[in-house]
Design an enzyme around this catalytic site. Structure first.
Site, short mmCIF file in Angstrom:
data_model
loop_
_atom_site.label_atom_id
_atom_site.label_comp_id
_atom_site.label_asym_id
_atom_site.label_seq_id
_atom_site.Cartn_x
_atom_site.Cartn_y
_atom_site.Cartn_z
N SER A 62 0.86 -1.19 0.00
CA SER A 62 0.00 0.00 0.00
C SER A 62 0.89 1.24 0.00
O SER A 62 2.05 1.19 0.46
CB SER A 62 -0.86 0.00 1.27
OG SER A 62 -1.48 1.25 1.46
N TYR A 90 -1.24 -0.30 10.61
CA TYR A 90 -1.60 -0.69 9.23
C TYR A 90 -0.45 -0.33 8.28
O TYR A 90 0.04 -1.19 7.54
CB TYR A 90 -2.90 0.00 8.78
CG TYR A 90 -3.20 -0.34 7.33
CD1 TYR A 90 -3.54 -1.64 6.97
CD2 TYR A 90 -3.10 0.63 6.32
CE1 TYR A 90 -3.78 -1.98 5.63
CE2 TYR A 90 -3.35 0.29 4.99
CZ TYR A 90 -3.69 -1.01 4.65
OH TYR A 90 -3.91 -1.35 3.33
P1 NDP Z 1 -11.70 -5.92 0.87
O1 NDP Z 1 -12.11 -5.67 2.27
O2 NDP Z 1 -12.69 -5.70 -0.22
O3 NDP Z 1 -11.15 -7.42 0.72
C1 NDP Z 1 -10.34 -8.01 1.69
C2 NDP Z 1 -10.31 -9.51 1.45
O4 NDP Z 1 -9.44 -10.08 2.44
C3 NDP Z 1 -11.67 -10.15 1.62
O5 NDP Z 1 -11.84 -11.14 0.62
C4 NDP Z 1 -11.59 -10.81 2.99
O6 NDP Z 1 -12.37 -11.99 2.97
C5 NDP Z 1 -10.10 -11.15 3.06
N1 NDP Z 1 -9.63 -11.33 4.43
C6 NDP Z 1 -9.55 -10.40 5.42
N2 NDP Z 1 -9.11 -10.97 6.55
C7 NDP Z 1 -8.89 -12.29 6.26
C8 NDP Z 1 -8.44 -13.39 7.01
N3 NDP Z 1 -8.12 -13.28 8.31
N4 NDP Z 1 -8.34 -14.59 6.41
C9 NDP Z 1 -8.67 -14.72 5.10
N5 NDP Z 1 -9.10 -13.72 4.34
C10 NDP Z 1 -9.22 -12.51 4.92
O7 NDP Z 1 -10.40 -5.02 0.64
P2 NDP Z 1 -9.49 -4.76 -0.66
O8 NDP Z 1 -9.81 -5.68 -1.73
O9 NDP Z 1 -9.53 -3.31 -0.94
O10 NDP Z 1 -8.07 -5.07 -0.03
C11 NDP Z 1 -7.26 -6.16 -0.44
C12 NDP Z 1 -5.84 -5.87 -0.04
O11 NDP Z 1 -5.39 -4.67 -0.64
C13 NDP Z 1 -5.62 -5.70 1.47
O12 NDP Z 1 -4.40 -6.33 1.81
C14 NDP Z 1 -5.51 -4.19 1.64
O13 NDP Z 1 -4.74 -3.84 2.75
C15 NDP Z 1 -4.85 -3.80 0.35
N6 NDP Z 1 -5.05 -2.42 -0.09
C16 NDP Z 1 -6.31 -1.88 -0.19
C17 NDP Z 1 -6.45 -0.57 -0.62
C18 NDP Z 1 -7.78 0.11 -0.68
O14 NDP Z 1 -7.82 1.37 -0.66
N7 NDP Z 1 -8.88 -0.59 -0.83
C19 NDP Z 1 -5.29 0.24 -1.01
C20 NDP Z 1 -4.02 -0.42 -0.81
C21 NDP Z 1 -3.93 -1.70 -0.41
P3 NDP Z 1 -13.21 -12.58 4.22
O15 NDP Z 1 -13.71 -11.42 5.01
O16 NDP Z 1 -14.28 -13.38 3.55
O17 NDP Z 1 -12.23 -13.44 4.94
C1 8X3 Z 2 -5.08 1.51 1.72
C2 8X3 Z 2 -4.72 2.88 1.26
O1 8X3 Z 2 -4.32 5.28 2.00
O2 8X3 Z 2 -6.16 4.05 3.05
O3 8X3 Z 2 -3.93 0.75 1.89
O4 8X3 Z 2 -3.89 3.54 3.62
S1 8X3 Z 2 -4.75 3.96 2.55
#
Ligand code: NDP
Ligand code: 8X3
Length: 255
Positions: free
Chosen positions: A139, A152
Site C-alpha cells: 500500500s 496498518y
Molecule cells: P476488501 O475488504 O474488499 O477485501 C479483503 C479480502 O481479504 C476479503 O476477501 C476478505 O475476505 C479477506 N480477508 C480479510 N481478513 C482475512 C483473514 N483473516 N483470512 C482470510 N481472508 C481474509 O479489501 P481490498 O480488496 O480493498 O483489499 C485487499 C488488499 O489490498 C488488502 O491487503 C488491503 O490492505 C490492500 N489495499 C487496499 C487498498 C484500498 O484502498 N482498498 C489500497 C491499498 C492496499 P473474508 O472477510 O471473507 O475473509
Molecule cells: C489503503 C490505502 O491510504 O487508506 O492501503 O492507507 S490507505
C-alpha cells in the site's frame, strides 16, 4: 501448461476482481476467504469458465493453512502465481487511544497470514519455476506516513521489505515477486476500517474518482504476464485525485 493462481481473500474487492479477470483468461483458480457463502457463490459462478477450488480459510490460522495447502488436489498444486491479498485496516484512531486488539488483528492478518501463505506455497511456485510470480498487496501506507496509519502502514512496510528480501532467496528459481502499492481504492476495505459505517465509507470516496478493484486486477494481470525474464519489483498507483499534503507542525511551544 495450465496456469494456476492461488488468491488469499477472494470474497470481495481486489481478490474477487482478480478471480474474475484471471478466470476470463482461462487460468485455474484456488480461491480463499472466510465468508463461506460468498466464496461458494463465486466458485460456482466461475467454474462455468474454468477450474476452481475453493478453500474457506482464515489466513491467521497457521494450522488450517498448513492442512489446506498440504491437501491441495494435484490439479491445483503446481502454482503459476500467488496473490497475497487478504488484509485489512482497522480504524483511524490515533495510537495513544486506539484499540490494541485491532493492532493484533492487523499484524496477524497482514503480516503473519501473508508469511504463512508465502512460506507454505513457495514449493508449489518453485515447482512451476520460470514465469511463476508472487504478488503482494502492499500500500502507499507502507511508503508514506499519515495520521491513524500506525500499525496498518507499518504492516505494509513489512510487506514491501519482505517482497524485496524474498527476491534474494528466490534467486535462481525463476519465481518473481512484486509489491503492488495502491492508494485510494473503492472497496469494502473502508467499510471494514470504519466498522460498517456507510456514511464514512461514502465520505471517503465522494467526488474522488478512486481506483476500482478492476483496475488493480488489470494491473496484476499485466504484471503476471510480463516476459518471464522481467521482475517488476514494486508498482505504486494512486488515483489522479490523490496527492500529498504538507508536514504537520505543532506550534504550541512556549517562547
Ligand atoms: P476488501 O475488504 O474488499 O477485501 C479483503 C479480502 O481479504 C476479503 O476477501 C476478505 O475476505 C479477506 N480477508 C480479510 N481478513 C482475512 C483473514 N483473516 N483470512 C482470510 N481472508 C481474509 O479489501 P481490498 O480488496 O480493498 O483489499 C485487499 C488488499 O489490498 C488488502 O491487503 C488491503 O490492505 C490492500 N489495499 C487496499 C487498498 C484500498 O484502498 N482498498 C489500497 C491499498 C492496499 P473474508 O472477510 O471473507 O475473509
Ligand atoms: C489503503 C490505502 O491510504 O487508506 O492501503 O492507507 S490507505
Amino acid at each position: 501448461m495450465t496456469n494456476t493462481l492461488f488468491i488469499t481473500g477472494a470474497t470481495s474487492g481486489f481478490g474477487e476482481a482478480c478471480a474474475r479477470r484471471f478466470a476470463e483468461a482461462g487460468w485455474s483458480l484456488v480461491l480463499t476467504g472466510r465468508r463461506e457463502e460468498r466464496l461458494n457463490a463465486l466458485c460456482a459462478e466461475l467454474s462455468a469458465h474454468t477450474q476452481v477450488h475453493g478453500l474457506v480459510l482464515d489466513v491467521r490460522d497457521r494450522k488450517a493453512m498448513e492442512v489446506a495447502i498440504a491437501s491441495l488436489p494435484p490439479a491445483f498444486a503446481k502454482l503459476r502465481a500467488l496473490i497475497n491479498n487478504a488484509g485489512l485496516a482497522l480504524g483511524v484512531d490515533p495510537a495513544p487511544t486506539c484499540d490494541l486488539d485491532d493492532w493484533d488483528t492487523m499484524v496477524d492478518t497482514n503480516i503473519k497470514g501473508l508469511m504463512y501463505a508465502t512460506r507454505l506455497l513457495l514449493p508449489n511456485l518453485i515447482a512451476h519455476g520460470r514465469g511463476a510470480g508472487i504478488i503482494n498487496l502492499g500500500s502507499v501506507a507502507g511508503n508514506y506516513p499519515y495520521p491513524g496509519s500506525h500499525v496498518y502502514g507499518a504492516s505494509k512496510a513489512f510487506v514491501k521489505q519482505f517482497s524485496l528480501n524474498l527476491r534474494c532467496d528466490l534467486q535462481g528459481t525463476g519465481v518473481r515477486v512484486t509489491n503492488i502499492e495502491p492508494g485510494l481504492c473503492e472497496s469494502e476495505f473502508s467499510l471494514v476500517r470504519f466498522a460498517g459505517d456507510q456514511a464514512r465509507y461514502d465520505a471517503t470516496y465522494a467526488g474522488a474518482e478512486p481506483i476500482q478493484p478492476q483496475d488493480i486486477a488489470e494491473t496484476i494481470f499485466w504484471v503476471l504476464n510480463t516476459p518471464a525474464h522481467i521482475n517488476i519489483n514494486s508498482l505504486e498507483l494512486m488515483p489522479v485525485s490523490q496527492s500529498w499534503s504538507g508536514f504537520a507542525i505543532d506550534r504550541s511551544a512556549k517562547a
